[in-house]
Write a protein that holds these residues in place. Structure first.
Motif, PDB file in Angstrom:
ATOM      1  N   LEU A   5       0.449  -0.009   5.394  1.00  0.00           N
ATOM      2  CA  LEU A   5      -0.398  -0.870   4.577  1.00  0.00           C
ATOM      3  C   LEU A   5      -0.054  -2.315   4.913  1.00  0.00           C
ATOM      4  CD1 LEU A   5       1.024   1.465   2.373  1.00  0.00           C
ATOM      5  CD2 LEU A   5      -1.186   0.907   1.388  1.00  0.00           C
ATOM      6  N   ARG A  13     -13.361   6.066  -2.732  1.00  0.00           N
ATOM      7  CA  ARG A  13     -12.278   7.038  -2.593  1.00  0.00           C
ATOM      8  C   ARG A  13     -12.636   8.278  -3.401  1.00  0.00           C
ATOM      9  NH1 ARG A  13      -8.810   6.342   1.595  1.00  0.00           N
ATOM     10  NH2 ARG A  13      -7.702   4.362   1.514  1.00  0.00           N
ATOM     11  N   THR A  34     -12.436   1.487  -4.884  1.00  0.00           N
ATOM     12  CA  THR A  34     -11.112   0.913  -5.124  1.00  0.00           C
ATOM     13  C   THR A  34     -10.975  -0.418  -4.401  1.00  0.00           C
ATOM     14  OG1 THR A  34     -10.231   1.979  -3.164  1.00  0.00           O
ATOM     15  CG2 THR A  34      -9.996   3.168  -5.251  1.00  0.00           C
ATOM     16  N   GLU A  64      -8.020  -2.222  -2.386  1.00  0.00           N
ATOM     17  CA  GLU A  64      -6.739  -1.812  -1.796  1.00  0.00           C
ATOM     18  C   GLU A  64      -6.323  -2.785  -0.713  1.00  0.00           C
ATOM     19  OE1 GLU A  64      -6.745   2.308  -0.345  1.00  0.00           O
ATOM     20  OE2 GLU A  64      -8.521   2.630  -1.537  1.00  0.00           O
ATOM     21  N   GLY A 108      -6.857   1.373  -7.749  1.00  0.00           N
ATOM     22  CA  GLY A 108      -6.256   1.616  -6.435  1.00  0.00           C
ATOM     23  C   GLY A 108      -4.801   2.034  -6.609  1.00  0.00           C
ATOM     24  N   GLY A 109      -4.099   2.186  -5.482  1.00  0.00           N
ATOM     25  CA  GLY A 109      -2.687   2.557  -5.551  1.00  0.00           C
ATOM     26  C   GLY A 109      -1.824   1.354  -5.898  1.00  0.00           C
ATOM     27  N   LEU A 164      -1.131  -2.611  -3.591  1.00  0.00           N
ATOM     28  CA  LEU A 164      -1.770  -3.923  -3.745  1.00  0.00           C
ATOM     29  C   LEU A 164      -1.010  -4.756  -4.786  1.00  0.00           C
ATOM     30  CD1 LEU A 164      -5.497  -4.798  -3.843  1.00  0.00           C
ATOM     31  CD2 LEU A 164      -4.030  -5.591  -5.679  1.00  0.00           C
TER      32      LEU A 164
END
Ligand SMILES: Nc1ncnc2c1ncn2[C@@H]1O[C@H](COP(=O)(O)OP(=O)(O)O[C@H]2O[C@H](CO)[C@@H](O)[C@H](O)[C@H]2O)[C@@H](O)[C@H]1O
Length: 236
Positions: A69, A87, A118, A120, A216-217, A220
């Motif tokens: 990432l 997603r 999302t 990200e 998002g995850g 970020l």
């Protein structure tokens, strides 16, 4: 109108991002579910058994690919760069709170595709025999359109995601770019539909304020907090 979902999206994050997104628009017209194929290129589920303190235990796990990432900062315009995309996993999680046994076609009036979009960091899976930095460099070019030297990748953290179930290794990089390095509009390769989102440092700071929700995850949030601590001008 989308309502608030348990544990889910606070719509403002995506709506704001949508307004400032650049690139090809996604138009999702049908969504449906089916069982996993017998063999998947992307995930391999299995059961791990072990003895702990004389007790037999088991965990159902999913083997996933590792990932890279990149937190991108455009120093020409003092903006952080993110990506916005649909997603399916996020969509499934959010709509499934209301329809836990969903199979077949989804009613898109009831569960609009927007639920699954999302915000990200630029990211990619480690699915080729190249260095993590090289893979990160390729993802920056493909998704965001910047052609950067591989040595501009600075490691922020390396960690594992989803440790209860999947535990993929994630390498999080920081990379500064400038307008002269922009060679295309990005957007992804093959059938990917990825929008590039630029965000001012003030907007990014609001995004990581305590209590905010994103769909998002965590990368970020972690990346932006690292940036604010280590890179941003002190007045930000
Ligand atoms: N499960 C799946 N099923 C079917 N097709 C699939 C698939 N996963 C990937 N693909 C295909 O592979 C393409 C490329 O995926 P990427 O390498 O960009 O990884 P992704 O962005 O999904 O995950 C990156 O971003 C996420 C979130 O930040 C990180 O967790 C992850 O490690 C990182 O690689 C996708 O567009 C899709 O066509």
């Amino acid at each position: 109108m989308i309502k608030f979902f348990r544990g889910g999206l606070r719509r403002v994050c995506c709506s704001d991002a949508k307004r400032s997104a650049l690139g090809r628009l996604s138009n999702i017209t049908r969504i449906w579910f089916s069982p996993l194929p017998a063999k998947s290129k992307w995930i391999q589920p299995c059961t791990v058994h072990y003895m702990e303190n004389d007790q037999q235990k088991e965990t159902h796990i999913v083997k996933v690919l590792d990932g890279v990432l990149v937190l991108l900062y455009n120093k020409s315009r003092d903006k952080l760069i993110f990506v916005r995309q649909f997603r399916a996993s996020v969509y499934q999680a959010l709509m499934n709170y209301h329809q836990p046994t969903a199979t077949g076609d989804v009613d898109l009036q009831k569960f609009p595709p927007e639920l699954g979009f999302t915000l990200e960091l630029c990211a990619g899976q480690v699915d080729k025999d190249k260095s993590l930095e090289d893979i990160a460099r390729e993802e920056i070019l493909e998704e965001c359109g910047y052609d950067v030297p591989v040595d501009s990748m600075q490691t922020i953290y390396q960690y594992r995601s989803g440790v209860g179930v999947s535990s993929g290794a994630q390498a999080l990089f920081y990379c500064e770019v400038c307008d002269e390095q922009r060679v295309s509009s990005g957007g992804g390769v093959d059938r990917e539909v990825i929008q590039v989102v630029e965000m001012s440092l003030d907007e990014a700071k609001k995004l990581v304020e305590t209590g905010n929700r994103t769909n998002g995850g965590p990368a970020l949030l972690v990346g932006v907090m690292w940036f604010l601590l280590n890179k941003a001008p002190k007045s930000t």
